[in-house]
Design a protein around this motif. Sequence first.
Motif, short mmCIF file in Angstrom:
data_model
loop_
_atom_site.label_atom_id
_atom_site.label_comp_id
_atom_site.label_asym_id
_atom_site.label_seq_id
_atom_site.Cartn_x
_atom_site.Cartn_y
_atom_site.Cartn_z
N TYR A 17 0.81 -1.22 0.00
CA TYR A 17 0.00 0.00 0.00
C TYR A 17 0.84 1.27 0.00
O TYR A 17 0.32 2.35 -0.30
CB TYR A 17 -0.90 0.03 1.24
N ARG A 19 2.51 3.10 -1.77
CA ARG A 19 2.81 3.60 -3.12
C ARG A 19 1.68 4.51 -3.56
O ARG A 19 0.66 4.63 -2.88
CB ARG A 19 2.95 2.41 -4.09
N HIS A 20 1.86 5.15 -4.70
CA HIS A 20 0.82 6.03 -5.24
C HIS A 20 -0.44 5.19 -5.49
O HIS A 20 -0.36 4.06 -5.98
CB HIS A 20 1.30 6.66 -6.55
N ALA A 22 -2.66 5.30 -7.75
CA ALA A 22 -2.85 4.91 -9.14
C ALA A 22 -1.98 3.72 -9.53
O ALA A 22 -2.21 3.09 -10.56
CB ALA A 22 -2.57 6.09 -10.07
N VAL A 23 -0.98 3.42 -8.72
CA VAL A 23 -0.17 2.21 -8.92
C VAL A 23 -0.79 1.04 -8.16
O VAL A 23 -0.90 -0.08 -8.68
CB VAL A 23 1.29 2.44 -8.43
N VAL A 24 -1.25 1.32 -6.96
CA VAL A 24 -1.85 0.26 -6.13
C VAL A 24 -3.17 -0.23 -6.71
O VAL A 24 -3.44 -1.44 -6.73
CB VAL A 24 -2.06 0.77 -4.69
N GLU A 27 -3.44 -3.09 -9.19
CA GLU A 27 -2.87 -4.30 -8.60
C GLU A 27 -3.78 -4.91 -7.54
O GLU A 27 -3.59 -6.07 -7.13
CB GLU A 27 -1.49 -4.01 -8.02
N ALA A 48 -8.73 5.19 -7.86
CA ALA A 48 -7.67 5.84 -7.09
C ALA A 48 -8.06 7.28 -6.77
O ALA A 48 -8.67 7.97 -7.59
CB ALA A 48 -6.36 5.83 -7.89
N CYS A 93 -3.36 4.45 1.14
CA CYS A 93 -2.10 4.19 0.44
C CYS A 93 -1.08 5.29 0.74
O CYS A 93 -1.31 6.17 1.57
CB CYS A 93 -2.35 4.11 -1.07
N TRP A 187 -8.64 7.08 -13.66
CA TRP A 187 -8.25 6.40 -12.43
C TRP A 187 -9.27 5.40 -11.93
O TRP A 187 -9.37 5.14 -10.75
CB TRP A 187 -7.92 7.43 -11.35
N TRP A 189 -10.36 1.41 -12.64
CA TRP A 189 -9.94 0.17 -13.30
C TRP A 189 -10.92 -0.94 -12.95
O TRP A 189 -11.41 -1.02 -11.81
CB TRP A 189 -8.55 -0.28 -12.82
#
Length: 203
Positions: A17, A19-20, A22-24, A27, A48, A93, A187, A189
């Motif tokens: 968690y 991390r940014h 939009a990266v998390v 995933e 996000a 996050c 943002w 997904w």
Amino acid sequence: MPVSLPADVSILPRAFYRRHPAVVAPELLNKILWRDDGRAARIVEVEAYAGSEDPAAHSYRGMTARNATMFGEPGHLYVYFTYGMHWGSNAVCGEVGEGVGVLLRAAEPLSGLEAMYQARAAARRDTDLASGPGKLSQAFGITRALDGADLVRGSQGIVIVDDGTPPPARPVVGPRIGISRAQDFPWRWHIPAHPHVSVRERR
């Protein structure tokens, strides 16, 4: 560990968690939200929200009593009330003080469906149980009482786990839903053509 888990799943670590969002967020697709009463659902849709860089985020203008959990340690659950009737569930996050997180928008129920139907009296089929942020929270019995719950330690009986199913290689990406600001941020997904998402892509 307050949450009893099968041997073939593992709780997501704090570093996941940190991390940014939009990266998390992408995933988190195919990870499993798990409650200690046996309710479990695979996460199929997320959004996000990125604090001071995101006008749509609750934390955009800084910390308040309502959003304080977002500014805390990553890997906790931020729960907020919306539309005067629904609870939204988010994974915090980033780093402490950033105020960023991922909204869990929809999930596919895997176990504990009887309890979910009891919590979601309006649901008539499995795809009605958690196909939206308010529905998801209701199906899992998530209210403000779980705001701040540690998703890593499971101290309040709720965690997010990995059963080895990878995120989709090509998730559907697009703008977030139900916001009036930063509507162009891509943002949101979700898993392509999945029947449990809140809003499916147009054909």
